[in-house]
Motif scaffolding. Structure first.
Motif, PDB file in Angstrom:
ATOM      1  N   HIS A  60      74.908  25.064  45.050  1.00 13.78           N
ATOM      2  CA  HIS A  60      75.382  26.179  44.223  1.00 13.78           C
ATOM      3  C   HIS A  60      75.434  25.775  42.756  1.00 13.78           C
ATOM      4  CE1 HIS A  60      77.564  28.096  47.900  1.00 13.78           C
ATOM      5  NE2 HIS A  60      76.334  28.548  47.774  1.00 13.78           N
ATOM      6  N   GLY A  61      75.982  24.595  42.488  1.00 10.82           N
ATOM      7  CA  GLY A  61      76.082  24.138  41.110  1.00 10.82           C
ATOM      8  C   GLY A  61      74.725  23.966  40.463  1.00 10.82           C
ATOM      9  N   GLN A  62      73.763  23.370  41.203  1.00 11.57           N
ATOM     10  CA  GLN A  62      72.422  23.175  40.665  1.00 11.57           C
ATOM     11  C   GLN A  62      71.725  24.507  40.381  1.00 11.57           C
ATOM     12  OE1 GLN A  62      70.428  20.735  43.541  1.00 11.57           O
ATOM     13  NE2 GLN A  62      71.634  18.916  43.092  1.00 11.57           N
ATOM     14  N   LEU A  63      71.998  25.516  41.191  1.00  9.23           N
ATOM     15  CA  LEU A  63      71.349  26.815  41.002  1.00  9.23           C
ATOM     16  C   LEU A  63      71.893  27.555  39.785  1.00  9.23           C
ATOM     17  CD1 LEU A  63      71.143  28.080  44.709  1.00  9.23           C
ATOM     18  CD2 LEU A  63      69.233  27.374  43.251  1.00  9.23           C
ATOM     19  N   ILE A  64      73.222  27.499  39.612  1.00  7.03           N
ATOM     20  CA  ILE A  64      73.814  28.341  38.559  1.00  7.03           C
ATOM     21  C   ILE A  64      73.832  27.657  37.194  1.00  7.03           C
ATOM     22  CG2 ILE A  64      76.237  27.638  38.768  1.00  7.03           C
ATOM     23  CD1 ILE A  64      76.945  30.634  38.618  1.00  7.03           C
ATOM     24  N   LEU A  65      73.800  26.319  37.166  1.00  8.70           N
ATOM     25  CA  LEU A  65      73.931  25.617  35.889  1.00  8.70           C
ATOM     26  C   LEU A  65      72.831  25.956  34.882  1.00  8.70           C
ATOM     27  CD1 LEU A  65      75.332  22.019  36.415  1.00  8.70           C
ATOM     28  CD2 LEU A  65      76.067  23.727  34.760  1.00  8.70           C
ATOM     29  N   PRO A  66      71.535  25.936  35.269  1.00 10.26           N
ATOM     30  CA  PRO A  66      70.506  26.264  34.261  1.00 10.26           C
ATOM     31  C   PRO A  66      70.674  27.663  33.688  1.00 10.26           C
ATOM     32  CG  PRO A  66      69.526  25.262  36.209  1.00 10.26           C
ATOM     33  CD  PRO A  66      70.939  25.578  36.555  1.00 10.26           C
ATOM     34  N   ILE A  67      71.038  28.624  34.550  1.00  9.76           N
ATOM     35  CA  ILE A  67      71.239  29.992  34.075  1.00  9.76           C
ATOM     36  C   ILE A  67      72.438  30.047  33.145  1.00  9.76           C
ATOM     37  CG2 ILE A  67      71.647  32.386  34.791  1.00  9.76           C
ATOM     38  CD1 ILE A  67      70.405  31.691  37.490  1.00  9.76           C
ATOM     39  N   TYR A  68      73.522  29.369  33.534  1.00  6.01           N
ATOM     40  CA  TYR A  68      74.732  29.379  32.717  1.00  6.01           C
ATOM     41  C   TYR A  68      74.475  28.778  31.346  1.00  6.01           C
ATOM     42  CZ  TYR A  68      79.061  27.740  30.701  1.00  6.01           C
ATOM     43  OH  TYR A  68      80.065  27.474  29.818  1.00  6.01           O
ATOM     44  N   LEU A  69      73.818  27.605  31.308  1.00  7.68           N
ATOM     45  CA  LEU A  69      73.609  26.934  30.034  1.00  7.68           C
ATOM     46  C   LEU A  69      72.734  27.755  29.100  1.00  7.68           C
ATOM     47  CD1 LEU A  69      73.135  23.238  31.243  1.00  7.68           C
ATOM     48  CD2 LEU A  69      75.109  24.220  30.057  1.00  7.68           C
ATOM     49  N   ALA A  70      71.714  28.418  29.655  1.00  2.51           N
ATOM     50  CA  ALA A  70      70.860  29.269  28.822  1.00  2.51           C
ATOM     51  C   ALA A  70      71.658  30.434  28.238  1.00  2.51           C
ATOM     52  CB  ALA A  70      69.679  29.786  29.641  1.00  2.51           C
ATOM     53  N   LEU A  71      72.490  31.052  29.062  1.00  2.00           N
ATOM     54  CA  LEU A  71      73.296  32.180  28.589  1.00  2.00           C
ATOM     55  C   LEU A  71      74.362  31.715  27.600  1.00  2.00           C
ATOM     56  CD1 LEU A  71      73.738  34.017  32.016  1.00  2.00           C
ATOM     57  CD2 LEU A  71      72.434  34.863  30.061  1.00  2.00           C
TER      58      LEU A  71
END
Length: 466
Positions: free
Chosen positions: A68-79
């Motif tokens: 879960h963390g690996q999936l959401i982190l790239p999206i979160y950091l970009a946003l």
């Protein structure tokens, strides 16, 4: 003010020595803080998903939490990079940065759910672990950022930016945390025909993030032209801007225009505020319907007069609307223009009216005004046209009064939760309310509305209600 010092000029070169630099650079320190916030967010988000996974399913949950963390982190950091979660404003105002981080997490969750729906993976991840991890991620991120405040203050101090005020004989200006120097004492002249003079100013501006020049009208153009080539955010003091209440400026053709008015909220903010109003008011009416019925019967049985008191009030855009309240005064003595404020032991107030005024129940019919769109849950309270502060009409006390009508009037507002309510026997009673109303207009957020609604519930019964 910085202590004056004598600049040294190297012989026959025109080069100014480094002791003209008035502030060390903060850029590297800000970058260190940004990097620390990024690392802290990554740790917080991973820790949140791992913790929730472990609490739900034990050791197997750690693997799912890591996914879960690996999936959401790239999206979160970009946003987060896009919406300013890592910006000077986020360093200066921690809760602003936390809110932007929350928004990035929420949008990231929605995006990830949508992506999973499109690709339809064969092995569905646990919804409870994912949802719980997302909520925990917001809590962990907020906690981590608050813990990092000490590091940010250690690296940057109380002020994130280097702001410089150059006093060149203009009006005095005071900005908290700004460096202040005298142009005369340091030999600074915006002489566009003298490269050495410009170099001298350029050295003073090294490491400065924003500069404000206070000078007479005749030198403003010279300073403005000089600042345009200084690679810095530069401003020239002009009190005419304050007198007009200007909010921005633009150039059309050969004409310079000052923007003196604008809608306080954009389309998105208006939509959010309206959805909040409709949802809250509609729910409140359903829940309070038994109370509304009982009060209606009590008002009617008191003297047989009408249940509601209708009065014309001034609303958004300086337009009239009809506001509803439970009638609390004897029918023949109701003041439709609001010339006389109610006072303690007012003979016009009925026995039932006294109770519903003290408990603010008389204001509940304004929930229907909210549904109709004439009012909002939170905003400046609407006033009757004949309302007096002392012996003057409200707008005669302060002409800024009309500015408060840039938003819909509200059932409650910032002025009310600060205790500025009741009769306006003196002019300062109105001025206090006006200051709070204008402050609310300048800094609207949905979180502030929620806070004011919560605080209003604590002051429904108050000693100024009569």
């Amino acid at each position: 003010m910085n202590a004056p010092f004598e600049p040294r000029v190297l012989a026959n070169s025109g080069v100014i020595a480094d002791d003209l630099i008035v502030a060390p650079s903060r850029q590297r320190r800000r970058l260190q803080c940004y990097a620390t916030l990024v690392a802290g967010d990554i740790v917080a988000i991973f820790a949140a998903f791992l913790a929730v996974g472990y609490l739900l399913t034990g050791l197997p949950g750690l693997r799912e939490g890591a996914i879960h963390g690996q999936l959401i982190l790239p999206i979160y950091l970009a946003l987060a990079l896009y919406n300013g979660a890592y910006s000077a404003a986020a360093l200066q105002e921690p809760w602003k940065g936390i809110w932007r981080a929350f928004v990035a997490i929420m949008i990231g969750v929605v995006a990830l759910v949508f992506i999973q729906f499109l690709i339809r993976p064969q092995t569905d991840l646990s919804r409870s672990a994912f949802n719980g991890g997302a909520i925990a991620a917001m809590v962990f991120t907020a906690s981590m950022r608050l813990q990092l405040r000490a590091f940010i203050r250690w690296r940057c101090g109380m002020s994130i930016l280097n702001e410089l005020i150059i006093d060149d004989g203009g009006p005095q200006v005071h900005i908290r945390g700004a460096i202040r120097i005298s142009a005369a004492a340091m030999g600074l002249r915006p002489n566009l025909n003298d490269p050495h003079a410009l170099d001298r100013i350029g050295l003073v501006l090294r490491n400065i993030d924003r500069v404000i020049v206070s000078c007479p009208v005749g030198r403003r153009v010279e300073w403005a032209r000089m600042l345009k080539g200084a690679n810095i955010d530069g401003e020239v003091l002009d009190n005419e801007v304050a007198r007009l209440g200007a909010q921005g400026a633009r150039v059309v053709g050969k004409h310079g225009l000052l923007m003196v008015s604008a809608g306080p909220l954009g389309l998105r903010d208006r939509a959010i505020k309206r959805l909040f109003d409709v949802a809250f008011a509609g729910t409140a009416i359903l829940i309070l319907s038994p109370l509304l019925f009982v009060v209606s019967m009590a008002v009617k049985l008191q003297d047989g007069g009408p249940v509601f008191f209708r009065q014309r009030r001034m609303g958004r855009g300086n337009r009239f609307f009809t506001m509803y309240k439970f009638r609390s005064m004897t029918t023949g003595l109701c003041d439709l223009n609001g010339n006389v404020s109610a006072s303690r032991d007012d003979r016009r107030v009925t026995r039932v009216g006294g109770f519903i005024r003290r408990t603010s129940i008389d204001e509940l019919p304004q929930l229907f005004n909210v549904l109709l769109g004439d009012m909002s849950l939170v905003g400046p309270r609407p006033h009757a046209t004949g309302s007096l502060a002392g012996d003057k009409l409200f707008w005669e006390v302060d002409l800024r009064y009309w500015q408060r009508h840039g938003l819909k009037p509200g059932l409650s507002g910032l002025a009310q939760v600060r205790g500025f309510r009741g009769a306006t026997d003196h002019e300062e009673d109105l001025v206090n309310r006006l200051q709070a109303d204008l402050e609310y207009l300048e800094g609207w957020t949905i979180m502030r509305d929620l806070q004011i609604v919560f605080l209003t519930l604590r002051v429904l019964v108050h000693d100024k209600a009569f």
